[in-house]
Design a protein around this motif. Structure first.
Motif, PDB file in Angstrom:
ATOM      1  N   PRO A  65      11.795   2.546   2.399  1.00 47.88           N
ATOM      2  CA  PRO A  65      12.782   3.534   1.944  1.00 47.88           C
ATOM      3  C   PRO A  65      12.673   3.775   0.435  1.00 47.88           C
ATOM      4  CG  PRO A  65      13.810   1.857   3.329  1.00 47.88           C
ATOM      5  CD  PRO A  65      12.393   1.419   3.107  1.00 47.88           C
ATOM      6  N   ALA A  66      12.866   5.037   0.029  1.00 48.85           N
ATOM      7  CA  ALA A  66      12.573   5.441  -1.356  1.00 48.85           C
ATOM      8  C   ALA A  66      13.292   4.598  -2.407  1.00 48.85           C
ATOM      9  CB  ALA A  66      12.910   6.909  -1.537  1.00 48.85           C
ATOM     10  N   HIS A  67      14.604   4.333  -2.231  1.00 45.54           N
ATOM     11  CA  HIS A  67      15.336   3.599  -3.282  1.00 45.54           C
ATOM     12  C   HIS A  67      14.779   2.185  -3.440  1.00 45.54           C
ATOM     13  CE1 HIS A  67      17.366   2.359   0.405  1.00 45.54           C
ATOM     14  NE2 HIS A  67      17.756   1.280  -0.237  1.00 45.54           N
ATOM     15  N   GLU A  68      14.360   1.599  -2.293  1.00 44.18           N
ATOM     16  CA  GLU A  68      13.793   0.242  -2.303  1.00 44.18           C
ATOM     17  C   GLU A  68      12.389   0.271  -2.922  1.00 44.18           C
ATOM     18  OE1 GLU A  68      14.890  -1.711   1.414  1.00 44.18           O
ATOM     19  OE2 GLU A  68      12.775  -2.325   1.495  1.00 44.18           O
ATOM     20  N   ALA A  69      11.632   1.295  -2.544  1.00 44.31           N
ATOM     21  CA  ALA A  69      10.257   1.421  -3.044  1.00 44.31           C
ATOM     22  C   ALA A  69      10.252   1.590  -4.565  1.00 44.31           C
ATOM     23  CB  ALA A  69       9.559   2.595  -2.366  1.00 44.31           C
ATOM     24  N   ASP A  70      11.208   2.356  -5.089  1.00 43.79           N
ATOM     25  CA  ASP A  70      11.238   2.596  -6.541  1.00 43.79           C
ATOM     26  C   ASP A  70      11.438   1.293  -7.302  1.00 43.79           C
ATOM     27  OD1 ASP A  70      10.852   5.235  -6.108  1.00 43.79           O
ATOM     28  OD2 ASP A  70      12.958   5.811  -6.381  1.00 43.79           O
ATOM     29  N   LEU A  71      12.356   0.448  -6.807  1.00 46.08           N
ATOM     30  CA  LEU A  71      12.621  -0.836  -7.487  1.00 46.08           C
ATOM     31  C   LEU A  71      11.463  -1.812  -7.278  1.00 46.08           C
ATOM     32  CD1 LEU A  71      16.415  -1.284  -6.664  1.00 46.08           C
ATOM     33  CD2 LEU A  71      15.403  -0.981  -8.943  1.00 46.08           C
TER      34      LEU A  71
ATOM     35  N   ALA B 225       0.842  -1.206   0.000  1.00 44.87           N
ATOM     36  CA  ALA B 225       0.000   0.000   0.000  1.00 44.87           C
ATOM     37  C   ALA B 225       0.871   1.247   0.000  1.00 44.87           C
ATOM     38  CB  ALA B 225      -0.925  -0.010   1.210  1.00 44.87           C
ATOM     39  N   ASP B 226       1.935   1.227   0.797  1.00 43.50           N
ATOM     40  CA  ASP B 226       2.831   2.391   0.842  1.00 43.50           C
ATOM     41  C   ASP B 226       3.502   2.602  -0.519  1.00 43.50           C
ATOM     42  OD1 ASP B 226       4.375   4.507   2.082  1.00 43.50           O
ATOM     43  OD2 ASP B 226       6.083   3.150   1.882  1.00 43.50           O
ATOM     44  N   ILE B 227       3.943   1.516  -1.123  1.00 47.15           N
ATOM     45  CA  ILE B 227       4.678   1.626  -2.402  1.00 47.15           C
ATOM     46  C   ILE B 227       3.765   2.118  -3.527  1.00 47.15           C
ATOM     47  CG2 ILE B 227       5.903   0.271  -4.169  1.00 47.15           C
ATOM     48  CD1 ILE B 227       6.774  -1.600  -1.806  1.00 47.15           C
TER      49      ILE B 227
ATOM     50  N   ALA C  49       9.490  -5.951   1.114  1.00 46.33           N
ATOM     51  CA  ALA C  49       9.674  -4.999   0.008  1.00 46.33           C
ATOM     52  C   ALA C  49      11.055  -5.131  -0.630  1.00 46.33           C
ATOM     53  CB  ALA C  49       9.474  -3.579   0.529  1.00 46.33           C
ATOM     54  N   ASP C  50      12.091  -5.476   0.162  1.00 46.59           N
ATOM     55  CA  ASP C  50      13.426  -5.550  -0.461  1.00 46.59           C
ATOM     56  C   ASP C  50      13.522  -6.723  -1.440  1.00 46.59           C
ATOM     57  OD1 ASP C  50      13.505  -7.475   1.537  1.00 46.59           O
ATOM     58  OD2 ASP C  50      15.290  -6.677   2.529  1.00 46.59           O
ATOM     59  N   LEU C  51      12.702  -7.744  -1.261  1.00 45.09           N
ATOM     60  CA  LEU C  51      12.696  -8.847  -2.239  1.00 45.09           C
ATOM     61  C   LEU C  51      11.944  -8.445  -3.504  1.00 45.09           C
ATOM     62  CD1 LEU C  51      12.316 -12.014  -0.005  1.00 45.09           C
ATOM     63  CD2 LEU C  51      14.352 -10.940  -0.938  1.00 45.09           C
ATOM     64  N   LYS C  52      10.937  -7.628  -3.350  1.00 44.20           N
ATOM     65  CA  LYS C  52      10.259  -7.097  -4.538  1.00 44.20           C
ATOM     66  C   LYS C  52      11.232  -6.177  -5.291  1.00 44.20           C
ATOM     67  CE  LYS C  52       5.621  -7.459  -2.581  1.00 44.20           C
ATOM     68  NZ  LYS C  52       5.753  -7.743  -1.150  1.00 44.20           N
ATOM     69  N   ALA C  53      12.025  -5.432  -4.510  1.00 46.34           N
ATOM     70  CA  ALA C  53      13.029  -4.558  -5.131  1.00 46.34           C
ATOM     71  C   ALA C  53      14.074  -5.412  -5.862  1.00 46.34           C
ATOM     72  CB  ALA C  53      13.690  -3.693  -4.067  1.00 46.34           C
ATOM     73  N   PHE C  54      14.467  -6.524  -5.267  1.00 42.01           N
ATOM     74  CA  PHE C  54      15.430  -7.427  -5.923  1.00 42.01           C
ATOM     75  C   PHE C  54      14.865  -7.854  -7.281  1.00 42.01           C
ATOM     76  CE2 PHE C  54      16.921 -11.609  -7.058  1.00 42.01           C
ATOM     77  CZ  PHE C  54      18.290 -11.570  -6.811  1.00 42.01           C
ATOM     78  N   CYS C  55      13.597  -8.199  -7.305  1.00 44.37           N
ATOM     79  CA  CYS C  55      12.972  -8.620  -8.572  1.00 44.37           C
ATOM     80  C   CYS C  55      12.918  -7.452  -9.554  1.00 44.37           C
ATOM     81  CB  CYS C  55      11.572  -9.170  -8.313  1.00 44.37           C
ATOM     82  SG  CYS C  55      11.617 -10.765  -7.482  1.00 44.37           S
TER      83      CYS C  55
ATOM     84  N   LEU D 155      16.569 -11.016   1.998  1.00 40.20           N
ATOM     85  CA  LEU D 155      17.443 -10.533   0.924  1.00 40.20           C
ATOM     86  C   LEU D 155      18.806 -11.219   0.952  1.00 40.20           C
ATOM     87  CD1 LEU D 155      17.584  -8.629  -1.471  1.00 40.20           C
ATOM     88  CD2 LEU D 155      18.458  -6.856   0.068  1.00 40.20           C
ATOM     89  N   ALA D 156      19.362 -11.406   2.156  1.00 46.68           N
ATOM     90  CA  ALA D 156      20.700 -12.015   2.236  1.00 46.68           C
ATOM     91  C   ALA D 156      20.668 -13.416   1.613  1.00 46.68           C
ATOM     92  CB  ALA D 156      21.144 -12.084   3.688  1.00 46.68           C
ATOM     93  N   LYS D 157      19.629 -14.174   1.908  1.00 48.61           N
ATOM     94  CA  LYS D 157      19.548 -15.551   1.390  1.00 48.61           C
ATOM     95  C   LYS D 157      19.279 -15.568  -0.113  1.00 48.61           C
ATOM     96  CE  LYS D 157      18.369 -17.849   5.685  1.00 48.61           C
ATOM     97  NZ  LYS D 157      17.437 -18.659   6.443  1.00 48.61           N
TER      98      LYS D 157
END
Ligand code: 13P
Ligand code: SF4
Length: 366
Positions: free
Chosen positions: A348-354, A83-85, A141-147, A110-112
């Motif tokens: 965080p913005a950089h993560e949200a953008d990805l 929702a935030d993204i 969200a960081d895994l969505k950013a990874f994708c 994310l590390a894994k």
């Protein structure tokens, strides 16, 4: 300037009736500045305050469409992150209890996933040209950013086969995380043989696979699962069919492959609700998904003479979603009504953008 929030402590002792009263009063004060998005698994005493409901796909769309200043998400953490993204920068997403996580989402981090990607690079060369990463929306969200960063995409339980089509059109393999069951069922629906799908155990080097197994596989399924849906078993379906030979079985695709295969219908929470509600009067249904949804559905269709039974003899609720109760909702809304934001979910913005990239790819495809 925002004054400090009222602490939750006094609210923890509220009787339910008073909590409901205070929720209603705070909502009246807030008017359309706050919208309550409520997932189908939410407990009845919270569900009654809903503005909008849906499965994960529908709720992500709704989050992107609402104009309310506050999006109060009665669901779990990853849903509030989405929702935030997807909402406008000035909108604020809120989760009434921060302990409402998703145990499946926590099975990948994310590390894994980055270690997995490095190991795939050793075996396959550049994974970015061979493997599409697909994350179930039940992920951080960081895994969505990874994708987003690696040409991948998000899927939900209602669009997974379509998303796999999209992914295979781009690269020859898929890394699917964190739910092996949704991945396997969706791959099967696309006609991929079970032998071409292997389980990647993130706690073992190279996922516990040989290099040959990795090279041959078309889908690498992360070893994750939902603790609620793993309770359903083919034996429950067999017993039901014996008791009601004309009964119909419907399951959520987070259930094990054998359960999905033995079901008449498989689909998301929204699909389950629609299918049973649209069915002929007098039909009998065995439903393999979370108990709050099933109990509510049973009530709603009882007058049409439909029988709806929960699949497991054990009680299995989404205990984390259950953390959002009238007391937390009253606390959240009273604070908001006084201009104090509590439990904001802010990616965080950089993560949200990805992450937005991979979510928007999904919304376009579905
Ligand atoms: P739906 O997208 O089908 O609502 O599923 C979400 C979920 O977490 C099911 O366990
Ligand atoms: Fe996560 Fe399972 Fe709860 Fe769905 S039911 S939110 S997958 S723990």
């Amino acid at each position: 300037m925002q004054t400090s929030p009222i602490s939750f402590d006094p609210f923890s002792h509220l009787k339910d009736a008073e909590a409901h009263e205070r929720i209603r009063a705070a909502r009246q004060k807030l008017g359309d500045r706050a919208v309550l998005l409520v997932h189908h698994y939410q407990r009845a005493d919270v569900y009654q305050h809903r503005d909008l409901t849906g499965d994960s796909l529908k709720l992500s769309r709704l989050a992107g469409q609402t104009d309310a200043e506050y999006i109060v998400f009665c669901g779990v953490h990853f849903m509030a992150e989405v929702a935030d993204i997807l909402s406008k920068p000035e909108q604020i997403a809120i989760l009434p209890d921060l302990a409402a996580g998703c145990s499946m989402a926590d099975m990948a981090n994310l590390a894994k996933v980055e270690r997995c990607w490095r190991e795939l690079r050793e075996v396959l060369g550049t994974p970015d040209s061979v493997v599409t990463p697909v994350t179930y929306i039940n992920s951080a969200a960081d895994l969505k950013a990874f994708c987003g960063e690696h040409g991948g995409i998000v899927c939900t339980s209602s669009n997974a086969p379509k998303i796999l089509d999209w992914a295979f059109a781009r690269r020859e393999k898929i890394l699917f995380f964190p739910d092996q069951h949704l991945g396997r069922w969706s791959g099967h629906k696309m006609g991929i043989p079970l032998d071409d799908m292997v389980v990647w155990d993130p706690d073992l080097p190279y996922g516990g696979l040989t290099h040959e197994q990795i090279r041959r596989a078309r889908m690498l399924l992360w070893k994750g699962h939902c603790s609620v849906h793993q309770m359903f078993q083919p034996a429950h379906i067999a017993a039901w069919r014996k008791q009601y030979p004309d009964g119909i079985v419907i399951s959520h695709p987070e259930s094990a492959f054998e359960v999905c295969a033995a079901s008449d219908y498989v689909g998301s929470t929204e699909y389950i609700l629609k299918t049973v509600k649209d069915a002929a009067p007098g039909t009998k249904w065995l439903v393999g998904t979370e108990l709050n949804l099933v109990s509510r559905l049973a009530e709603e269709v009882r007058d049409e003479g439909k029988l709806v039974q929960f699949m497991s003899p054990m009680v299995c609720m989404c205990s984390t979603m259950q953390r959002i109760d009238p007391q937390h909702l009253a606390w959240t809304l009273e604070n908001l009504a006084e201009g104090r934001v509590v439990n904001r979910i802010s990616v965080p913005a950089h993560e949200a953008d990805l992450a937005r990239l991979s979510l928007e790819r999904m919304l376009e495809v579905s």
